[in-house]
Enzyme design. Structure first.
Site, PDB file in Angstrom:
ATOM      1  N   TYR A  46      -9.319  15.599  -5.443  1.00 51.84           N
ATOM      2  CA  TYR A  46      -8.414  14.895  -6.376  1.00 51.84           C
ATOM      3  C   TYR A  46      -7.497  15.902  -7.067  1.00 51.84           C
ATOM      4  O   TYR A  46      -6.284  15.690  -7.153  1.00 51.84           O
ATOM      5  CB  TYR A  46      -9.254  14.118  -7.397  1.00 51.84           C
ATOM      6  CG  TYR A  46      -8.455  13.390  -8.463  1.00 51.84           C
ATOM      7  CD1 TYR A  46      -7.809  12.197  -8.186  1.00 51.84           C
ATOM      8  CD2 TYR A  46      -8.352  13.903  -9.764  1.00 51.84           C
ATOM      9  CE1 TYR A  46      -7.072  11.517  -9.169  1.00 51.84           C
ATOM     10  CE2 TYR A  46      -7.627  13.243 -10.749  1.00 51.84           C
ATOM     11  CZ  TYR A  46      -6.988  12.057 -10.442  1.00 51.84           C
ATOM     12  OH  TYR A  46      -6.264  11.391 -11.419  1.00 51.84           O
ATOM     13  N   ASP A 100       0.879  -1.175   0.000  1.00 52.15           N
ATOM     14  CA  ASP A 100       0.000   0.000   0.000  1.00 52.15           C
ATOM     15  C   ASP A 100       0.913   1.220   0.000  1.00 52.15           C
ATOM     16  O   ASP A 100       1.672   1.422   0.959  1.00 52.15           O
ATOM     17  CB  ASP A 100      -0.873  -0.043   1.258  1.00 52.15           C
ATOM     18  CG  ASP A 100      -1.771   1.174   1.392  1.00 52.15           C
ATOM     19  OD1 ASP A 100      -1.569   2.174   0.667  1.00 52.15           O
ATOM     20  OD2 ASP A 100      -2.675   1.130   2.241  1.00 52.15           O
ATOM     21  N   SER A 146      -1.738  14.903 -13.545  1.00 55.24           N
ATOM     22  CA  SER A 146      -2.967  14.805 -14.343  1.00 55.24           C
ATOM     23  C   SER A 146      -3.260  16.168 -14.973  1.00 55.24           C
ATOM     24  O   SER A 146      -2.699  17.181 -14.543  1.00 55.24           O
ATOM     25  CB  SER A 146      -4.119  14.425 -13.408  1.00 55.24           C
ATOM     26  OG  SER A 146      -5.374  14.506 -14.043  1.00 55.24           O
ATOM     27  N   LYS A 205      -3.302  16.247  -7.177  1.00 57.57           N
ATOM     28  CA  LYS A 205      -2.497  16.206  -8.407  1.00 57.57           C
ATOM     29  C   LYS A 205      -1.710  17.513  -8.608  1.00 57.57           C
ATOM     30  O   LYS A 205      -0.630  17.509  -9.193  1.00 57.57           O
ATOM     31  CB  LYS A 205      -3.391  15.885  -9.608  1.00 57.57           C
ATOM     32  CG  LYS A 205      -3.989  14.470  -9.549  1.00 57.57           C
ATOM     33  CD  LYS A 205      -2.904  13.394  -9.520  1.00 57.57           C
ATOM     34  CE  LYS A 205      -3.441  11.991  -9.427  1.00 57.57           C
ATOM     35  NZ  LYS A 205      -2.387  10.964  -9.381  1.00 57.57           N
TER      36      LYS A 205
HETATM   37  P1  NAD Z   1      -6.837   2.581 -11.934  1.00 58.58           P
HETATM   38  O1  NAD Z   1      -7.764   2.817 -10.800  1.00 58.58           O
HETATM   39  O2  NAD Z   1      -7.360   1.930 -13.155  1.00 58.58           O
HETATM   40  O3  NAD Z   1      -5.568   1.742 -11.427  1.00 58.58           O
HETATM   41  C1  NAD Z   1      -4.883   2.160 -10.278  1.00 58.58           C
HETATM   42  C2  NAD Z   1      -4.074   1.011  -9.700  1.00 58.58           C
HETATM   43  O4  NAD Z   1      -3.446   1.516  -8.512  1.00 58.58           O
HETATM   44  C3  NAD Z   1      -4.939  -0.183  -9.271  1.00 58.58           C
HETATM   45  O5  NAD Z   1      -4.352  -1.395  -9.678  1.00 58.58           O
HETATM   46  C4  NAD Z   1      -4.971  -0.068  -7.748  1.00 58.58           C
HETATM   47  O6  NAD Z   1      -5.084  -1.348  -7.096  1.00 58.58           O
HETATM   48  C5  NAD Z   1      -3.646   0.603  -7.450  1.00 58.58           C
HETATM   49  N1  NAD Z   1      -3.683   1.309  -6.163  1.00 58.58           N
HETATM   50  C6  NAD Z   1      -4.617   2.179  -5.727  1.00 58.58           C
HETATM   51  N2  NAD Z   1      -4.312   2.595  -4.497  1.00 58.58           N
HETATM   52  C7  NAD Z   1      -3.155   1.978  -4.156  1.00 58.58           C
HETATM   53  C8  NAD Z   1      -2.344   1.992  -2.997  1.00 58.58           C
HETATM   54  N3  NAD Z   1      -2.689   2.718  -1.912  1.00 58.58           N
HETATM   55  N4  NAD Z   1      -1.220   1.255  -2.987  1.00 58.58           N
HETATM   56  C9  NAD Z   1      -0.877   0.498  -4.056  1.00 58.58           C
HETATM   57  N5  NAD Z   1      -1.614   0.421  -5.174  1.00 58.58           N
HETATM   58  C10 NAD Z   1      -2.746   1.159  -5.211  1.00 58.58           C
HETATM   59  O7  NAD Z   1      -6.201   4.014 -12.280  1.00 58.58           O
HETATM   60  P2  NAD Z   1      -5.487   4.530 -13.627  1.00 58.58           P
HETATM   61  O8  NAD Z   1      -6.507   5.177 -14.457  1.00 58.58           O
HETATM   62  O9  NAD Z   1      -4.643   3.459 -14.174  1.00 58.58           O
HETATM   63  O10 NAD Z   1      -4.585   5.701 -13.004  1.00 58.58           O
HETATM   64  C11 NAD Z   1      -3.197   5.552 -12.676  1.00 58.58           C
HETATM   65  C12 NAD Z   1      -2.652   6.890 -12.233  1.00 58.58           C
HETATM   66  O11 NAD Z   1      -2.840   7.859 -13.274  1.00 58.58           O
HETATM   67  C13 NAD Z   1      -3.353   7.462 -11.000  1.00 58.58           C
HETATM   68  O12 NAD Z   1      -2.416   8.140 -10.191  1.00 58.58           O
HETATM   69  C14 NAD Z   1      -4.334   8.444 -11.594  1.00 58.58           C
HETATM   70  O13 NAD Z   1      -4.701   9.446 -10.680  1.00 58.58           O
HETATM   71  C15 NAD Z   1      -3.558   8.980 -12.759  1.00 58.58           C
HETATM   72  N6  NAD Z   1      -4.366   9.532 -13.844  1.00 58.58           N
HETATM   73  C16 NAD Z   1      -5.372   8.809 -14.398  1.00 58.58           C
HETATM   74  C17 NAD Z   1      -6.145   9.376 -15.411  1.00 58.58           C
HETATM   75  C18 NAD Z   1      -7.271   8.647 -16.084  1.00 58.58           C
HETATM   76  O14 NAD Z   1      -7.986   9.270 -16.894  1.00 58.58           O
HETATM   77  N7  NAD Z   1      -7.498   7.379 -15.835  1.00 58.58           N
HETATM   78  C19 NAD Z   1      -5.884  10.689 -15.838  1.00 58.58           C
HETATM   79  C20 NAD Z   1      -4.843  11.404 -15.234  1.00 58.58           C
HETATM   80  C21 NAD Z   1      -4.094  10.813 -14.229  1.00 58.58           C
END
Ligand code: NAD
Length: 259
Positions: free
Chosen positions: A155, A62, A142, A159
């Site tokens: 959120y 975590d 982000s 970021k």
């Molecule tokens: P997602 O929710 O699909 O995957 C996130 C992964 O992180 C999951 O496997 C989850 O189990 C893991 N996770 C969550 N909390 C955790 C913790 N405390 N310890 C360890 N693992 C943990 O998200 P995503 O869309 O793949 O996003 C990945 C990153 O990119 C994030 O930081 C998100 O904020 C950022 N992001 C996403 C988007 C989008 O549009 N999806 C856009 C901009 C930024």
């Protein structure tokens, strides 16, 4: 093959953008330390990395727990015999009007998205210095780290914080040959967006899928982003072509936020 033989740790690697980054960097020639809270999906991604001919290690952690992040870095170094790039990708979303967000909710999202990045910077910098080598630290910000969007205020705050941490860490760690950058995706079609879309529906009454579509309608290049789009930028940030870049939070969003 620019990062051939390097060891890269990716947090949040079990799915979505983290999985996309892991697979892209494996294709680039790196061995990948996969870290997530969810073990079952990590096994699948490890199998995919190995199919690409690279080594993969798995560690369940975590990222909001400092000791677990340090243990993850130690494990990666031991299992893969090196440590070169840290990718602080794990993050969580939250859809709530700022007026309604509770202290527990604010604490929860900051513990993962901000504290998790701080522990990742600390653990990686500590390891690079102990090994007397250069290194790269790359974190997930982000478009929401550049613009504030309604109903995801907490959120956005996390970021924006990642950008601040990236700039400060870049200045602190430059003397050690460690660069620190961030990637700023737009609207990526992952499970996180399924959750965001559902969260908006609950508050606004929008039918399922409509919020995602509305956000995608604002993308100049006319399609949602894929994890592979993000991973292409991370490949650059992880490789030698970005050696002279530090402290940057680079937008890759198909044309949504212009800086
Ligand atoms: P997602 O929710 O699909 O995957 C996130 C992964 O992180 C999951 O496997 C989850 O189990 C893991 N996770 C969550 N909390 C955790 C913790 N405390 N310890 C360890 N693992 C943990 O998200 P995503 O869309 O793949 O996003 C990945 C990153 O990119 C994030 O930081 C998100 O904020 C950022 N992001 C996403 C988007 C989008 O549009 N999806 C856009 C901009 C930024």
């Amino acid at each position: 093959m620019a990062i051939n033989g390097k060891v890269v740790l990716v947090t949040g690697a079990a799915r979505g953008i983290g999985r996309g980054i892991a697979l892209r960097l494996a294709r680039d020639g790196a061995d990948i330390a996969l870290v997530d809270m969810h073990r079952d999906k990590l096994d699948e991604v490890a199998g995919e990395v190995r199919e690409l001919g690279r080594k993969a290690s798995i560690f369940v952690a975590d990222v909001s727990d400092r000791a677990q992040v340090f243990a993850a870095v130690d494990h990666a170094e031991k299992e893969l015999n090196g440590f070169d790039v840290m990718i602080n990708n794990a993050g969580i979303a939250q859809v709530k009007a700022l007026e309604d967000v509770t202290p527990e909710e604010v604490e929860k999202i900051f513990k993962v998205n901000v504290n998790g990045v701080i522990w990742g910077i600390q653990a990686a910098a500590d390891k690079f210095r102990a090994r007397k080598q250069k290194g790269k630290i790359i974190s997930a910000s982000s478009i929401a780290g550049h613009d504030g969007f309604a109903l995801i205020g907490a959120y956005c705050a996390t970021k924006f914080a990642v950008r601040g941490l990236t700039q400060a860490a870049a200045r602190e760690l430059a003397p050690y040959g460690i660069t620190v950058n961030a990637y700023c995706p737009g609207v990526v079609g992952t499970d996180m967006w399924v959750q965001i879309d559902e969260g908006f529906s609950k508050i606004t009454g929008a039918p399922k899928g409509e919020t995602f579509k509305k956000f995608c309608d604002g993308i100049a290049l006319g399609r949602p982003e894929t994890p592979e789009d993000v991973a292409a930028l991370v490949s650059y940030l992880a490789g030698p072509d970005s050696d002279y870049m530090t402290g940057q939070a680079v937008l890759i969003d198909g044309g949504m936020v212009y800086r």
